[in-house]
Design an enzyme around this catalytic site. Structure first.
Site, PDB file in Angstrom:
ATOM      1  N   ASP A   2       0.906  -1.150  -0.004  1.00  0.00           N
ATOM      2  CA  ASP A   2       0.049   0.163   0.090  1.00  0.00           C
ATOM      3  C   ASP A   2       0.891   1.293   0.193  1.00  0.00           C
ATOM      4  O   ASP A   2       1.833   1.266   0.593  1.00  0.00           O
ATOM      5  CB  ASP A   2      -0.906  -0.102   1.210  1.00  0.00           C
ATOM      6  CG  ASP A   2      -2.035   0.905   1.238  1.00  0.00           C
ATOM      7  OD1 ASP A   2      -2.287   1.468   0.101  1.00  0.00           O
ATOM      8  OD2 ASP A   2      -2.573   1.255   2.252  1.00  0.00           O
ATOM      9  N   ASN A  51     -10.904  -2.138  -5.047  1.00  0.00           N
ATOM     10  CA  ASN A  51      -9.829  -1.292  -5.885  1.00  0.00           C
ATOM     11  C   ASN A  51     -10.488  -1.103  -7.575  1.00  0.00           C
ATOM     12  O   ASN A  51     -10.597  -0.009  -8.175  1.00  0.00           O
ATOM     13  CB  ASN A  51      -8.471  -1.707  -6.177  1.00  0.00           C
ATOM     14  CG  ASN A  51      -7.930  -1.434  -4.700  1.00  0.00           C
ATOM     15  OD1 ASN A  51      -7.005  -2.445  -4.380  1.00  0.00           O
ATOM     16  ND2 ASN A  51      -8.219  -0.640  -3.924  1.00  0.00           N
TER      17      ASN A  51
END
Length: 224
Positions: A2, A51
């Site tokens: 991330d 996502n």
């Protein structure tokens, strides 16, 4: 893995999508560290199902091209020891990305000793639902009555129908970028895992950061 876009902004790039390229390239480093340390199983969370639906189409297209050009292609290189496994719903990916990943799975199927799982189009809750659904379908095809299945179903039955049933559960989960949540990553497999949260953005994650996570893991396991 991330923090790609935030890392790009912190480095002064006007296009935060450049962070996805650096993030994809950095996977090579992580796998080399694992190989050097004798770690034979690694799972990387490349893109969640969330996502793919909530990010802009251009960003998703760029991320998928990085998966095809860097992740899938490099696994095909001679001398690469990693065998590829996939976790997630490939039907949510662009056809070219799904094809590239499937081709890499087939090309690396004969490798032994090092296993890389790419979680893409993945959601941990969905994996559990899919596992239960396929278990029910399998038992129904065998003529098992629902009441009989309910009376004997076990963790092992569900475990046998997850996306990667032949691979072990998680021992250590590392999340970069300072976030303190799992984001539906390996919910079933993480039941006994140690969790480690690191403030460093993924492209800036160093070997020393990795070693600190491993030391923390070893210390906690020692005192269990």
């Amino acid at each position: 893995m991330d923090g790609n876009r935030r890392w790009a902004r912190s480095q002064g790039f006007t296009d935060p999508g450049i962070g996805h390229r650096y993030g994809a390239e950095h996977l090579d480093d992580l796998l080399a560290w694992c190989h050097d340390l004798g770690i034979a199983h690694a799972t990387v969370y490349v893109a969640s199902a969330d996502n793919l639906t909530k990010r802009g189409s251009s960003e998703v297209a760029h991320l998928m091209s990085m998966v095809e050009q860097i992740v899938a292609e490099r696994l095909l290189e001679e001398g690469n020891p990693w065998r590829l496994h996939l976790a997630g719903r490939l039907d949510t990916l662009p056809d070219t990305t799904a094809h590239a990943l499937k081709a890499a799975v087939e090309a690396t199927a004969g490798r032994e000793g090092a296993h890389l799982t790419v979680a893409i189009g993945y959601d941990g809750q969905t994996e559990i639902v899919d596992a239960v659904r396929t278990l029910l379908e399998h038992e129904a095809a065998q003529g098992t009555a629902l009441a009989d299945l309910a009376a004997r179903v076990s963790e092992a039955d569900i475990d046998a129908h997850r996306y990667t049933p032949d691979l072990p559960g998680a021992d250590l989960i590392i999340r970069t970028s300072g976030e303190r949540r799992l984001s539906s990553f390996l919910l079933w497999q993480s039941a006994g895992a140690e969790l480690y949260f690191c403030d460093v953005y993924w492209p800036g994650f160093r070997r020393i950061d990795f070693l600190r996570a491993l030391r923390d893991y070893a210390r906690r396991r020692q005192h269990r």
